[in-house]
Design an enzyme around this catalytic site. Structure first.
Site, PDB file in Angstrom:
ATOM      1  N   CYS A  91      -7.654  -8.889 -11.115  1.00  0.00           N
ATOM      2  CA  CYS A  91      -8.360  -9.200 -10.105  1.00  0.00           C
ATOM      3  C   CYS A  91      -8.692 -10.780 -10.338  1.00  0.00           C
ATOM      4  O   CYS A  91      -8.237 -11.654  -9.562  1.00  0.00           O
ATOM      5  CB  CYS A  91      -9.694  -8.603  -9.783  1.00  0.00           C
ATOM      6  SG  CYS A  91      -9.309  -7.011  -9.481  1.00  0.00           S
TER       7      CYS A  91
HETATM    8  N1  LIG Z   1      -8.294  -2.593 -10.597  1.00  0.00           N
HETATM    9  C1  LIG Z   1      -9.287  -3.123 -10.208  1.00  0.00           C
HETATM   10  O1  LIG Z   1     -10.339  -3.137 -10.901  1.00  0.00           O
HETATM   11  C2  LIG Z   1      -9.677  -3.417  -8.658  1.00  0.00           C
HETATM   12  C3  LIG Z   1     -10.968  -3.902  -8.085  1.00  0.00           C
HETATM   13  C4  LIG Z   1     -10.961  -4.311  -6.918  1.00  0.00           C
HETATM   14  C5  LIG Z   1      -9.886  -4.405  -6.104  1.00  0.00           C
HETATM   15  N2  LIG Z   1      -8.605  -4.225  -6.646  1.00  0.00           N
HETATM   16  C6  LIG Z   1      -7.558  -4.445  -5.783  1.00  0.00           C
HETATM   17  O2  LIG Z   1      -7.060  -3.446  -5.326  1.00  0.00           O
HETATM   18  C7  LIG Z   1      -5.595  -3.099  -5.041  1.00  0.00           C
HETATM   19  C8  LIG Z   1      -5.179  -1.964  -5.892  1.00  0.00           C
HETATM   20  O3  LIG Z   1      -5.306  -2.301  -7.329  1.00  0.00           O
HETATM   21  P1  LIG Z   1      -5.151  -1.147  -8.467  1.00  0.00           P
HETATM   22  O4  LIG Z   1      -5.620  -1.718  -9.798  1.00  0.00           O
HETATM   23  O5  LIG Z   1      -5.675   0.168  -8.048  1.00  0.00           O
HETATM   24  O6  LIG Z   1      -3.558  -1.203  -8.571  1.00  0.00           O
HETATM   25  P2  LIG Z   1      -2.521  -0.040  -9.485  1.00  0.00           P
HETATM   26  O7  LIG Z   1      -1.319  -0.792  -9.862  1.00  0.00           O
HETATM   27  O8  LIG Z   1      -3.652   0.676 -10.371  1.00  0.00           O
HETATM   28  O9  LIG Z   1      -2.143   1.089  -8.449  1.00  0.00           O
HETATM   29  C9  LIG Z   1      -1.418   0.910  -7.385  1.00  0.00           C
HETATM   30  C10 LIG Z   1      -0.753   2.196  -7.007  1.00  0.00           C
HETATM   31  O10 LIG Z   1      -0.185   1.928  -5.822  1.00  0.00           O
HETATM   32  C11 LIG Z   1       1.246   2.426  -5.791  1.00  0.00           C
HETATM   33  N3  LIG Z   1       2.239   1.766  -5.032  1.00  0.00           N
HETATM   34  C12 LIG Z   1       2.906   0.621  -4.943  1.00  0.00           C
HETATM   35  N4  LIG Z   1       3.489   0.330  -3.707  1.00  0.00           N
HETATM   36  C13 LIG Z   1       3.128   1.331  -3.008  1.00  0.00           C
HETATM   37  C14 LIG Z   1       3.753   1.851  -1.792  1.00  0.00           C
HETATM   38  N5  LIG Z   1       4.316   0.852  -1.160  1.00  0.00           N
HETATM   39  N6  LIG Z   1       3.436   2.980  -1.498  1.00  0.00           N
HETATM   40  C15 LIG Z   1       2.641   3.903  -2.085  1.00  0.00           C
HETATM   41  N7  LIG Z   1       2.301   3.552  -3.300  1.00  0.00           N
HETATM   42  C16 LIG Z   1       2.472   2.467  -3.850  1.00  0.00           C
HETATM   43  C17 LIG Z   1       1.685   2.042  -7.285  1.00  0.00           C
HETATM   44  O11 LIG Z   1       2.661   2.951  -7.919  1.00  0.00           O
HETATM   45  C18 LIG Z   1       0.116   2.353  -8.116  1.00  0.00           C
HETATM   46  O12 LIG Z   1       0.075   3.631  -8.513  1.00  0.00           O
HETATM   47  C19 LIG Z   1      -5.330  -4.634  -5.556  1.00  0.00           C
HETATM   48  O13 LIG Z   1      -5.187  -5.501  -4.200  1.00  0.00           O
HETATM   49  C20 LIG Z   1      -6.247  -5.094  -6.405  1.00  0.00           C
HETATM   50  O14 LIG Z   1      -6.530  -6.344  -6.545  1.00  0.00           O
HETATM   51  C21 LIG Z   1      -8.394  -3.734  -7.820  1.00  0.00           C
END
Ligand SMILES: NC(=O)c1ccc[n+]([C@@H]2O[C@H](COP(=O)([O-])OP(=O)(O)OC[C@H]3O[C@@H](n4cnc5c(N)ncnc54)[C@H](O)[C@@H]3O)[C@@H](O)[C@H]2O)c1
Length: 432
Positions: free
Chosen positions: A271
């Site tokens: 992030c």
């Molecule tokens: N991790 C954090 O602390 C956090 C906090 C707030 C916001 N975010 C935001 O949330 C979003 C997700 O982050 P995250 O940390 O959960 O990511 P992550 O990588 O942990 O999880 C994303 C998941 O999406 C899956 N994926 C990717 N493309 C896909 C598709 N087309 N169809 C289905 N599944 C798909 C991946 O396999 C993965 O399991 C990002 O935009 C991030 O900036 C993350």
């Protein structure tokens, strides 16, 4: 859309979450906890299988929290997108990384939205939760979904709601972090608000998707800029031979107008190092130069080199060079208490040290192996004999599980970039 609101109120709506990572999995579990039947969709067969087996892959989620709803038939996972046609609500929680050029990479969002379009039907609610630049929901998601022939606000609802989860934070989770939500139309906001009110303590509606998108970027830019500021203050204090940690501790006794941020080896995670550049990219596209973001990025990215400079100076005092020195790293995750190594500044510090010829080893109870940036390292147990045998230990992440007394007692030299050794004035300890 009244029909969908009624279904949500009766918990009869079927919810779907696309992307079962740090954000999507806790959200899906929260929906199922309050009585919805939930389907998680992910491309990663390993994650889908883990859910079916009741195995967690996220530190904040226990095996039982997954196993129970799976057993009760309230939560299932699949790689098959055709299930979307049976869903009432769909939350998109896929990654939004940067390209090498620091431009937004919306590939995952676009691919998920294209899958939704294939199965979109009247009466559904689609919510984007992935962090992104203001305008994404209107300019990218809406046209892709409307290409189905259905109209937003009339046939289906579309909203943006930023995810604010803080992995490893024991006090705040999906349920008690207020949820900001903005729909394409007022009706879209209202329907999305009903969904979140079912599972989240506080919902904060805003007037548009752009405002909701911008809220998240303000929050993360605020963090990036303040960390950049305190990192610069740390560099300044180093030049002035003042203990920056003592300065911050005293400053934070002011009960108003000050919020403590801490210096360190740089920004990490999915992030803070990334999101502000989504905003500066969009600003640039509109002829606006986001100077604070660029400057903070510049300072934060310079921190790994500064840490290496401190290690070099410390070894120099012992008549040693980086080349050939055995340097043991404590903590390679991007922050304390998480098993996530994405964008970790520890990798940058280690890369610079390795390029200079250091012999590296590491201990991290959350990251058993490092297979990034050309490294093939396994975490080793923290033992006094090992600490005695190295030339320098560098603390890059202050995991609570580390026995810091043992480290200070045994290692010839300890460079502490996190103030993990607060209050310790042993002569072998050097602080950032
Ligand atoms: N991790 C954090 O602390 C956090 C906090 C707030 C916001 N975010 C935001 O949330 C979003 C997700 O982050 P995250 O940390 O959960 O990511 P992550 O990588 O942990 O999880 C994303 C998941 O999406 C899956 N994926 C990717 N493309 C896909 C598709 N087309 N169809 C289905 N599944 C798909 C991946 O396999 C993965 O399991 C990002 O935009 C991030 O900036 C993350």
């Amino acid at each position: 859309m009244q029909e969908l609101i009624d279904k949500i109120e009766r918990r009869a709506a079927r919810c779907g979450v696309i992307g079962l990572g740090y954000v999507g999995l806790p959200l899906a579990l929260e929906f199922s906890r309050v009585g919805f039947r939930v389907v998680g969709i992910d491309l990663d067969e390993g994650k889908v299988q883990a859910i079916r087996d009741g195995r967690s892959y996220i530190v904040d989620v226990s095996d039982e929290e997954i196993a129970r709803p799976v057993r009760e038939g309230k939560f299932s996972a699949t790689t098959d997108f055709s299930v979307i046609s049976e869903l009432d609500t769909i939350n998109i929680c896929v990654p939004t990384p940067l390209r090498k050029t620091k431009d937004p990479d919306l590939t995952y969002v676009v691919s998920a939205v294209n899958e939704i379009r294939k199965y979109l039907r009247p009466g559904q609610l689609v919510i984007l939760e992935s962090t992104t630049y203001p305008g994404t929901t209107e300019e990218v998601v809406r046209p892709a979904l409307e290409a189905s022939g259905l109209e937003v606000g009339q046939d289906f609802c579309l909203a943006f709601s930023p995810e604010r989860i803080d992995p490893g934070n024991p006090n705040f989770g999906t349920r008690n972090i207020p949820k900001v939500v903005g729909g394409v139309t007022a009706r879209c906001t209202e329907v999305a608000q009903h969904l979140y009110e079912a599972s989240v303590d506080t919902v904060v509606p805003v007037s548009s998707t752009q405002v909701a998108e911008m809220v998240k970027l303000l929050e993360n830019t605020f963090r990036s800029v303040n960390i950049g500021l305190v990192n610069e203050i740390a560099l300044m204090c180093s030049a002035l031979k003042i203990n920056v940690w003592e300065v911050i501790e005293a400053a934070k006794t002011k009960p108003f107008g000050f919020m403590a941020f801490y210096p360190g080896p740089g920004l990490g995670g999915h992030c803070i190092p990334i999101d502000p550049f989504y905003l500066s990219w969009k600003a640039k596209m509109n002829g606006f130069d986001a100077r604070f973001i660029e400057l903070a990025g510049h300072i934060n990215e310079s921190m790994p080199r500064f840490v290496v400079e401190r290690i070099t100076d410390a070894l120099n005092q012992h008549r040693k060079s980086i080349r050939g020195s055995r340097i043991h790293v404590l903590g390679v995750a991007y922050k304390a208490g998480v098993n996530d190594i994405r964008e970790s500044p520890a990798l940058n510090v280690m890369k610079i040290l390795a390029d200079k010829g250091a012999v590296l080893s590491y201990t991290d109870p959350y990251i058993p192996v490092v297979r990034e940036e050309g490294f093939e390292l396994d975490s080793v147990p923290l033992e006094a004999a090992r600490m005695k045998a190295v030339d320098c230990v560098v603390i890059l992440i202050a995991h609570r599980e580390i026995d810091y007394d043992l480290v200070v007692r045994s290692a010839p030299l300890v460079v502490d970039t996190r103030n993990a050794l607060q209050g310790c004035d042993a002569p072998n300890v050097i602080r950032l």
